[in-house]
Design a protein around this motif. Structure first.
Motif: not given
Length: 253
Positions: A219-243
């Motif tokens: 289990y994850i204690p509440a004090e260990n929470l950093v935050g909620r993931a909300v949006r992808i702002w960038m992507n870089w796919d190494a196999e595709a050679g770019g974003p």
């Protein structure tokens, strides 16, 4: 940088003014040192970035496939730091309660056994919930979580190995998201089939058979929470050679 600027305001600027007065009229006023000018220009920017990262949003990079297909290696995401309350940096003391994780939230947290390591998973159990798995289907408090198989199967990478996974839609907390489900037997865990303790949460990856999650780390204690993931702002796919441009700006659900 801030110290240099403050030192100049409190002491050095006065010394320059005294030197200019002693030189008399017509003398060229002493120039502001380059380091002071640099600090004065950039300190407000640095301070604003630190405040945003500490209290509002922090960027993270996805390092593994445990949250596929929702998140994939190469995604850069924003995490809302204030979704679960404002905390003082370093001390991690909550100063304002703003909310608590809900089932279905994709959340970043500090690993209990190694607080210097951040993980990202989906919340499947809140305090008091009894979470079970039966034939790949989540059960919460004895009720099956809606699961719709698409009929599609994919080869999915997991730590250098590949396995066949079925694609399904799961509805958790009112939101619908995709999951990958392999043919392996349900993973036994001492953290399933028992109430989640108060002040703690149970998390799982969307790539259910390739995720080191609450079934292993507990289990994850509440004090260990950093935050909620909300949006992808960038992507870089190494196999595709770019974003992968189509992923940029996607809301995380």
């Amino acid at each position: 940088m801030g110290f240099i600027w403050a030192l100049d305001v409190a002491l050095l600027r006065r010394q320059r003014a005294t030197a200019a007065a002693a030189a008399g009229e017509g003398a060229e006023p002493p120039r502001e040192p380059a380091l002071v000018e640099f600090s004065r220009s950039f300190f407000p920017v640095v301070l604003a970035v630190l405040l945003i990262r500490s209290f509002l949003y922090e960027p993270f990079r996805i390092p593994s496939s445990s949250m596929m297909p929702t998140l994939r290696v190469g995604d850069f995401i924003f995490v809302s730091k204030f979704s679960y309350g404002l905390r003082l940096p370093v001390l991690n003391t909550e100063i304002l309660a703003l909310g608590r994780p809900q089932r279905g939230d994709v959340t970043v947290f500090r690993l209990p056994s190694d607080p210097g390591t951040n993980y990202i998973k989906r919340v499947v159990g809140t305090p008091g919930d009894v979470v079970s798995m039966r034939n790949k289907q989540l059960m919460i408090n004895g009720e099956p979580v809606p699961l719709e198989f698409t009929g599609e199967a994919l080869e999915v990478e997991c730590g250098g190995f590949w396995f066949d996974a079925r694609v399904a839609y799961e509805t958790l907390g009112g939101d619908r998201h995709m999951v990958f489900l392999g043919e392996q037997r349900d993973r036994a865990s001492p953290f399933l089939d028992r109430p989640v303790p108060q002040g703690q949460y149970l998390v799982m990856g969307d790539n259910r058979d390739c995720s080191r999650d609450g079934r292993i780390i507990g289990y994850i204690p509440a004090e260990n929470l950093v935050g909620r993931a909300v949006r992808i702002w960038m992507n870089w796919d190494a196999e595709a050679g770019g974003p992968l441009w189509h992923r940029i700006g996607d809301r995380i659900e």
